[in-house]
Design a protein around this motif. Structure first.
Motif, PDB file in Angstrom:
ATOM      1  N   GLY A  83       0.782  -1.225   0.000  1.00  0.00           N
ATOM      2  CA  GLY A  83       0.000   0.000   0.000  1.00  0.00           C
ATOM      3  C   GLY A  83       0.811   1.271   0.000  1.00  0.00           C
ATOM      4  N   CYS A  84       0.660   2.034   1.066  1.00  0.00           N
ATOM      5  CA  CYS A  84       1.166   3.401   1.067  1.00  0.00           C
ATOM      6  C   CYS A  84       2.688   3.511   0.983  1.00  0.00           C
ATOM      7  N   ILE A  85       3.441   2.668   1.643  1.00  0.00           N
ATOM      8  CA  ILE A  85       4.902   2.808   1.611  1.00  0.00           C
ATOM      9  C   ILE A  85       5.464   2.483   0.224  1.00  0.00           C
ATOM     10  N   PRO A  86       5.097   1.361  -0.417  1.00  0.00           N
ATOM     11  CA  PRO A  86       5.581   1.132  -1.780  1.00  0.00           C
ATOM     12  C   PRO A  86       5.131   2.225  -2.746  1.00  0.00           C
ATOM     13  N   THR A  87       3.911   2.719  -2.578  1.00  0.00           N
ATOM     14  CA  THR A  87       3.410   3.784  -3.451  1.00  0.00           C
ATOM     15  C   THR A  87       4.239   5.050  -3.275  1.00  0.00           C
ATOM     16  N   LYS A  88       4.531   5.419  -2.039  1.00  0.00           N
ATOM     17  CA  LYS A  88       5.341   6.615  -1.788  1.00  0.00           C
ATOM     18  C   LYS A  88       6.729   6.474  -2.402  1.00  0.00           C
ATOM     19  N   ALA A  89       7.312   5.293  -2.332  1.00  0.00           N
ATOM     20  CA  ALA A  89       8.637   5.076  -2.924  1.00  0.00           C
ATOM     21  C   ALA A  89       8.585   5.217  -4.442  1.00  0.00           C
ATOM     22  N   MET A  90       7.545   4.680  -5.071  1.00  0.00           N
ATOM     23  CA  MET A  90       7.421   4.799  -6.530  1.00  0.00           C
ATOM     24  C   MET A  90       7.190   6.254  -6.944  1.00  0.00           C
ATOM     25  N   VAL A  91       6.376   6.983  -6.182  1.00  0.00           N
ATOM     26  CA  VAL A  91       6.134   8.395  -6.481  1.00  0.00           C
ATOM     27  C   VAL A  91       7.426   9.192  -6.333  1.00  0.00           C
ATOM     28  N   ALA A  92       8.198   8.921  -5.294  1.00  0.00           N
ATOM     29  CA  ALA A  92       9.464   9.625  -5.096  1.00  0.00           C
ATOM     30  C   ALA A  92      10.415   9.368  -6.265  1.00  0.00           C
ATOM     31  N   GLY A  93      10.473   8.135  -6.740  1.00  0.00           N
ATOM     32  CA  GLY A  93      11.322   7.816  -7.896  1.00  0.00           C
ATOM     33  C   GLY A  93      10.856   8.535  -9.148  1.00  0.00           C
ATOM     34  N   ALA A  94       9.542   8.582  -9.363  1.00  0.00           N
ATOM     35  CA  ALA A  94       9.000   9.273 -10.541  1.00  0.00           C
ATOM     36  C   ALA A  94       9.294  10.768 -10.475  1.00  0.00           C
ATOM     37  N   GLU A  95       9.213  11.350  -9.284  1.00  0.00           N
ATOM     38  CA  GLU A  95       9.532  12.777  -9.127  1.00  0.00           C
ATOM     39  C   GLU A  95      10.991  13.055  -9.471  1.00  0.00           C
ATOM     40  N   ARG A  96      11.878  12.193  -9.030  1.00  0.00           N
ATOM     41  CA  ARG A  96      13.301  12.385  -9.329  1.00  0.00           C
ATOM     42  C   ARG A  96      13.593  12.213 -10.815  1.00  0.00           C
ATOM     43  N   LEU A  97      12.928  11.254 -11.444  1.00  0.00           N
ATOM     44  CA  LEU A  97      13.083  11.063 -12.884  1.00  0.00           C
ATOM     45  C   LEU A  97      12.625  12.320 -13.626  1.00  0.00           C
ATOM     46  N   HIS A  98      11.502  12.865 -13.210  1.00  0.00           N
ATOM     47  CA  HIS A  98      10.993  14.095 -13.830  1.00  0.00           C
ATOM     48  C   HIS A  98      11.982  15.248 -13.629  1.00  0.00           C
ATOM     49  N   GLN A  99      12.562  15.363 -12.437  1.00  0.00           N
ATOM     50  CA  GLN A  99      13.531  16.426 -12.169  1.00  0.00           C
ATOM     51  C   GLN A  99      14.741  16.318 -13.088  1.00  0.00           C
ATOM     52  N   VAL A 100      15.243  15.101 -13.291  1.00  0.00           N
ATOM     53  CA  VAL A 100      16.398  14.918 -14.169  1.00  0.00           C
ATOM     54  C   VAL A 100      16.029  15.258 -15.607  1.00  0.00           C
ATOM     55  N   ARG A 101      14.869  14.800 -16.042  1.00  0.00           N
ATOM     56  CA  ARG A 101      14.457  15.029 -17.431  1.00  0.00           C
ATOM     57  C   ARG A 101      14.162  16.497 -17.726  1.00  0.00           C
ATOM     58  N   THR A 102      13.806  17.272 -16.726  1.00  0.00           N
ATOM     59  CA  THR A 102      13.504  18.690 -16.942  1.00  0.00           C
ATOM     60  C   THR A 102      14.613  19.602 -16.415  1.00  0.00           C
ATOM     61  N   ALA A 103      15.730  19.044 -16.011  1.00  0.00           N
ATOM     62  CA  ALA A 103      16.825  19.836 -15.431  1.00  0.00           C
ATOM     63  C   ALA A 103      17.394  20.864 -16.404  1.00  0.00           C
ATOM     64  N   ALA A 104      17.349  20.589 -17.705  1.00  0.00           N
ATOM     65  CA  ALA A 104      17.902  21.519 -18.694  1.00  0.00           C
ATOM     66  C   ALA A 104      17.205  22.878 -18.637  1.00  0.00           C
ATOM     67  N   GLU A 105      15.958  22.908 -18.205  1.00  0.00           N
ATOM     68  CA  GLU A 105      15.248  24.175 -18.058  1.00  0.00           C
ATOM     69  C   GLU A 105      15.945  25.098 -17.066  1.00  0.00           C
TER      70      GLU A 105
END
Length: 86
Positions: free
Chosen positions: A43-65
């Motif tokens: 439930g919540c703990i695995p979901t939070k870990a996946m969301v945190a990973g997705a946020e970091r991926l988004h940060q890397v992909r948009t870092a050029a901005e």
């Protein structure tokens, strides 16, 4: 020595079992699935870990901005799954 039977190894059950054992009781814990319950394992703990990973991926992909140049970002799913372990 008191004997205690605890039904359910969710957040309350495993904490109660541990504390009862610390106080000297003979404890039996019965759990149908995994210790930790739904929140910890599915439930919540695995979901939070996946969301945190997705946020970091988004940060890397948009870092050029922001003038940060990074290589190609990808997700290593087995490693990301292991990262959820508390």
């Amino acid at each position: 020595m008191p004997r205690i039977l605890i039904l359910g190894g969710g957040p309350a059950g495993y904490v109660a079992a541990g504390r009862a054992a610390q106080l000297g009781a003979e404890v039996t814990l019965v759990e149908a699935r995994e210790i930790g319950g739904t929140c910890l394992n599915r439930g919540c703990i695995p979901t939070k870990a996946m969301v945190a990973g997705a946020e970091r991926l988004h940060q890397v992909r948009t870092a050029a901005e922001f003038g940060v140049v990074a290589g190609v970002a990808r997700v290593d799913f087995p490693r990301s799954w292991r990262a959820r372990t508390p």
